[in-house]
Design a protein around this motif. Structure first.
Motif, short mmCIF file in Angstrom:
data_model
loop_
_atom_site.label_atom_id
_atom_site.label_comp_id
_atom_site.label_asym_id
_atom_site.label_seq_id
_atom_site.Cartn_x
_atom_site.Cartn_y
_atom_site.Cartn_z
N UNK A 121 34.98 28.87 42.40
CA UNK A 121 35.84 29.57 43.35
C UNK A 121 36.98 30.29 42.64
N UNK A 122 37.48 29.69 41.56
CA UNK A 122 38.56 30.31 40.79
C UNK A 122 38.07 31.59 40.11
N UNK A 123 36.84 31.58 39.60
CA UNK A 123 36.29 32.79 38.98
C UNK A 123 36.17 33.90 40.01
N UNK A 124 35.73 33.56 41.21
CA UNK A 124 35.61 34.58 42.27
C UNK A 124 36.99 35.11 42.68
N UNK A 125 37.97 34.21 42.78
CA UNK A 125 39.32 34.63 43.16
C UNK A 125 39.91 35.56 42.11
N UNK A 126 39.69 35.26 40.83
CA UNK A 126 40.22 36.11 39.77
C UNK A 126 39.48 37.43 39.67
N UNK A 127 38.18 37.42 39.97
CA UNK A 127 37.40 38.66 39.90
C UNK A 127 37.91 39.68 40.90
N UNK A 128 38.30 39.23 42.09
CA UNK A 128 38.73 40.14 43.14
C UNK A 128 40.24 40.20 43.31
N UNK A 129 40.98 39.70 42.33
CA UNK A 129 42.45 39.74 42.39
C UNK A 129 42.96 41.14 42.05
N UNK A 130 44.07 41.52 42.64
CA UNK A 130 44.69 42.82 42.38
C UNK A 130 45.62 42.80 41.17
N UNK A 131 45.90 41.64 40.64
CA UNK A 131 46.81 41.53 39.50
C UNK A 131 46.13 42.01 38.22
N UNK A 132 46.88 42.70 37.38
CA UNK A 132 46.32 43.27 36.16
C UNK A 132 45.93 42.19 35.15
#
Length: 121
Positions: free
Chosen positions: A39-50
């Motif tokens: 779930x963390x990998x998915x959250x980071x993949x679609x995060x807007x943070x650079x």
């Protein structure tokens, strides 16, 4: 690492001297702490943070360390702790009015991800 007393298996990975302020990096770290790694990998993949791409790369490195070096199962891994700290600071100057100069600080950060294997969840 393996804690012999509690029979808890952990794995970790480090990211050193990344060019972002620790405050910005810790905001991304707080958002994924305690999550299962998938779930963390998915959250980071679609995060807007650079910086999310670099954190995602570090998380995948920690997952690979857990699987290859410590023999842990990826499906049971959770993010136990993320440590973010200050590294060096580059100091620059910008010319201002009347012959003055203003200091510009460009901070760097360090990061460490610790994964834990939870078998009952």
């Amino acid at each position: 690492m393996k804690n012999e007393n509690l029979n808890i298996k952990t794995a970790e990975a480090h990211l050193k001297s990344v060019r972002i302020s620790p405050i910005k990096l810790s905001a991304v770290a707080r958002s994924i702490t305690g999550m299962p790694v998938n779930k963390a990998v998915m959250a980071l993949t679609f995060s807007n943070k650079a910086i999310a791409g670099a954190v995602n790369k570090l998380l995948k490195s920690a997952m690979a360390n857990a699987e290859n070096n410590h023999g842990l199962d990826i499906d049971n891994l959770f993010i136990e702790r993320i440590d973010v700290g200050k590294s060096m600071v580059m100091k620059r100057f910008r010319a201002r009015a009347k012959g003055r100069g203003a200091r510009i600080l460009k901070p760097f950060s360090n990061m460490r991800i610790v994964l834990i294997e939870k078998l009952g969840e």
